[in-house]
Write an enzyme that holds these catalytic residues in place. Structure first.
Site, PDB file in Angstrom:
ATOM      1  N   TYR A 230     -10.872   2.065  49.255  1.00  0.00           N
ATOM      2  CA  TYR A 230     -10.075   2.921  48.680  1.00  0.00           C
ATOM      3  C   TYR A 230     -10.191   2.491  47.035  1.00  0.00           C
ATOM      4  O   TYR A 230      -9.188   1.097  46.752  1.00  0.00           O
ATOM      5  CB  TYR A 230      -8.511   3.095  48.798  1.00  0.00           C
TER       6      TYR A 230
ATOM      7  N   ASP B 248     -12.590  11.351  48.696  1.00  0.00           N
ATOM      8  CA  ASP B 248     -12.164  12.829  49.321  1.00  0.00           C
ATOM      9  C   ASP B 248     -10.652  12.544  49.687  1.00  0.00           C
ATOM     10  O   ASP B 248      -9.458  12.960  50.313  1.00  0.00           O
ATOM     11  CB  ASP B 248     -12.703  13.169  50.422  1.00  0.00           C
TER      12      ASP B 248
ATOM     13  N   HIS C 106     -12.635  13.200  56.194  1.00  0.00           N
ATOM     14  CA  HIS C 106     -11.700  12.204  56.261  1.00  0.00           C
ATOM     15  C   HIS C 106     -10.452  11.992  58.020  1.00  0.00           C
ATOM     16  O   HIS C 106     -10.017  12.301  57.830  1.00  0.00           O
ATOM     17  CB  HIS C 106     -10.579  11.807  55.715  1.00  0.00           C
TER      18      HIS C 106
HETATM   19  C1  PPY Z   1      -5.359   7.336  56.531  1.00  0.00           C
HETATM   20  O1  PPY Z   1      -4.179   7.086  57.091  1.00  0.00           O
HETATM   21  O2  PPY Z   1      -5.811   8.876  56.532  1.00  0.00           O
HETATM   22  C2  PPY Z   1      -6.274   6.833  55.897  1.00  0.00           C
HETATM   23  O3  PPY Z   1      -7.067   6.332  54.697  1.00  0.00           O
HETATM   24  C3  PPY Z   1      -6.155   5.319  55.259  1.00  0.00           C
HETATM   25  C4  PPY Z   1      -4.561   5.185  54.274  1.00  0.00           C
HETATM   26  C5  PPY Z   1      -3.592   4.284  54.677  1.00  0.00           C
HETATM   27  C6  PPY Z   1      -2.591   3.861  53.749  1.00  0.00           C
HETATM   28  C7  PPY Z   1      -2.743   4.322  52.744  1.00  0.00           C
HETATM   29  C8  PPY Z   1      -4.064   4.909  51.993  1.00  0.00           C
HETATM   30  C9  PPY Z   1      -5.003   5.363  53.253  1.00  0.00           C
END
Ligand code: PPY
Length: 491
Positions: A236, A264, A353
């Site tokens: 991220y 995404d 996702h």
């Molecule tokens: C999701 O929950 O889909 C994720 O990709 C994980 C996540 C968890 C916390 C912050 C950002 C993403």
């Protein structure tokens, strides 16, 4: 000298807020407004032990990284800390009973079985977070059902005595064409978190994608690696690019062999099941109609660091800071795959996702069927590796993706469910079951090697059809009592 519980208890509000985590005290007063999950959740633990709430959603190096050393107050004599008397929770008691009665691992025959067990025995917050998807969860369901719109065209009389499932992904030889994709907050499902997945992946020589938002630190997951086991990094992108650079270069130094940039999620989708169970102990307030806090669910609460301004312009920068192959994860249309080739990405993951972002986005398998013919027509099919994830539950799903041109297939939730239900052994069995299914399916489709899989082996014409069958008249069915034949008349 260790601090006493009584010293901490006095710092129990926003003016002075101390908390205990893993037997040490921290002054988080100044940090309150900066906490990505909001100050409210910390204040709930002001003056108390916050370890249980903190643990699953914060990697162990969080406090060292984000809280100035002067606020680390030192060890606490835990014998002097008042133990919180937990109210008897009938829901939790019921869950523990179900844990005791769960089926034997050997009774699980496919990936759905793990999901069924996990649903009954995982903590509500864990199930809510892992199983939830965006809005009406239409895309999440479509991810799996899209595979049902692809039919096989098997070939016969091929020597399939020995079946070879091994393949190469991003230059790495691996024993199967699927990998453990990145999923966050592993300690919600298992006290040891993602290292359990690392160990199971080693047993089966499966590649693991390490998540940015893991409960374990990257170093813990890397240290859990054995031999020449391969790991990739899912990223991220932080608004602070220096933090991002540090994470990427650290992962590379520690041997990660691929950088998968999530593209995404400029904002995290609304997962209402997660929001409802909420990552607080009073989740049931919502149901009883009492005042609710503004909890947004486990993920959204900690996602504010993600940079929504990330754009195509940034891709060259990533290529300049690492020698790892750069892959864009979350691409959803062929135009963007072509753009990824153009900017020099080494790969894309076609993915929505796990249905957790834009609801009614198409399945990855459909985007794959749209993409590969275009890449082939332009002679670009070898310029970029194309991966897919989402909805994969059966080896037939994996095989269909490979037939349509995928280099590998990511699997996320099923391994989390297997881990939550049965730990490392569960994940290993899930992987073994997939391998067994796949070996059989390869024989039945008439291919001895995954490299022989090709588009002629599937009929994917129906894949693009999105129309529903004639709608079911659900309302009348629910009020209509069928005519019951009369009891036999006496003669
Ligand atoms: C999701 O929950 O889909 C994720 O990709 C994980 C996540 C968890 C916390 C912050 C950002 C993403």
């Amino acid at each position: 000298m260790a601090l006493k519980g009584g010293d901490i208890e006095q710092h129990n509000d926003a003016k002075s807020c101390w908390v205990i985590i893993h037997g040490k005290a921290y002054d988080v007063t100044e940090f309150l407004p900066e906490h990505p999950g909001g100050s409210k959740i910390i204040l709930k633990y002001a003056g108390k032990d916050a370890t249980e709430e903190f643990e699953p959603i914060h990697p162990p190096d969080t406090l060292d990284k984000y809280l100035d050393k002067s606020k680390h107050l030192g060890p606490v004599d835990m014998d002097t800390v008042a133990k919180e008397v937990k109210e008897e929770d009938p829901e939790e008691a019921g869950r523990l009973e179900r844990v005791d009665q769960k089926p034997l691992l050997s009774q699980c025959y496919n990936l759905f079985d793990f999901e069924a067990v996990a649903r009954r025995i995982m903590k509500k917050t864990a199930w809510g977070y892992y199983s939830s998807a965006a809005d009406d969860e239409i895309t999440m369901r479509e991810n799996h059902s899209a595979f049902h719109r692809i039919w096989f065209r098997p070939q016969v009389l091929v020597d399939v005595e020995n079946v070879d499932l091994s393949t190469t992904m991003l230059g790495t030889k691996c024993s199967v064409p699927f990998y453990v994709t990145a999923t966050a907050l592993g300690k919600l499902g298992h006290p040891e978190g993602e290292v359990v997945l690392t160990r199971a992946a080693h047993t089966h020589n499966v590649i693991q994608m390490i998540p940015t938002m893991a409960s374990c630190s990257l170093d813990e997951m890397v240290d859990a690696r054995r031999g020449d086991q391969v790991q990739w990094l899912q990223l991220y992108v932080n608004k602070d690019r220096e933090i991002t650079r540090r994470i990427v270069q650290h992962a590379e130094r520690r041997g990660c062999r691929g950088l998968f940039i999530t593209v995404d999620a400029p904002q995290l989708g609304r997962r209402e099941k997660d929001m409802r169970t909420k990552f607080t102990d009073k989740g049931s307030d919502v149901q009883s109609g009492q005042e609710t806090d503004t909890s947004q669910g486990a993920a959204r609460a900690i996602s504010s660091f993600i940079d929504p301004s990330l754009s195509w312009k940034d891709v060259p920068w990533f290529k300049s800071i690492t020698k790892m192959p750069v892959i864009l994860k979350g691409v959803q249309r062929v135009e963007d795959v072509l753009r990824a080739v153009h900017v020099g990405a080494d790969g894309v993951v076609l993915s929505n996702h796990g249905g957790r972002q834009l609801d009614t986005a198409r399945s990855a398998i459909e985007v794959l069927a749209e993409t590969m013919p275009v890449l082939r027509a332009r002679g670009l099919q070898d310029r970029i590796q194309v991966f897919v994830d989402g909805g994969v539950r059966r080896a037939t799903d994996v095989i269909k993706a490979l037939c349509l041109g995928a280099s590998g297939v990511g699997i996320g939730r099923p391994f989390l469910y297997a881990m939550g239900a049965y730990g490392q052994e569960g994940v290993e069995r899930a992987m073994q079951l997939l391998k067994d299914e796949m070996e059989m399916d390869m024989r039945l489709i008439g291919c001895a090697s995954v490299h022989d899989l090709n588009p002629s082996l599937v009929d994917a014409k129906g894949l693009f059809v999105h129309s529903n069958p004639t709608p079911v008249d659900a309302l009348s069915h629910s009020v209509y009592d069928a005519l019951v034949p009369p009891a036999q008349r006496p003669k």
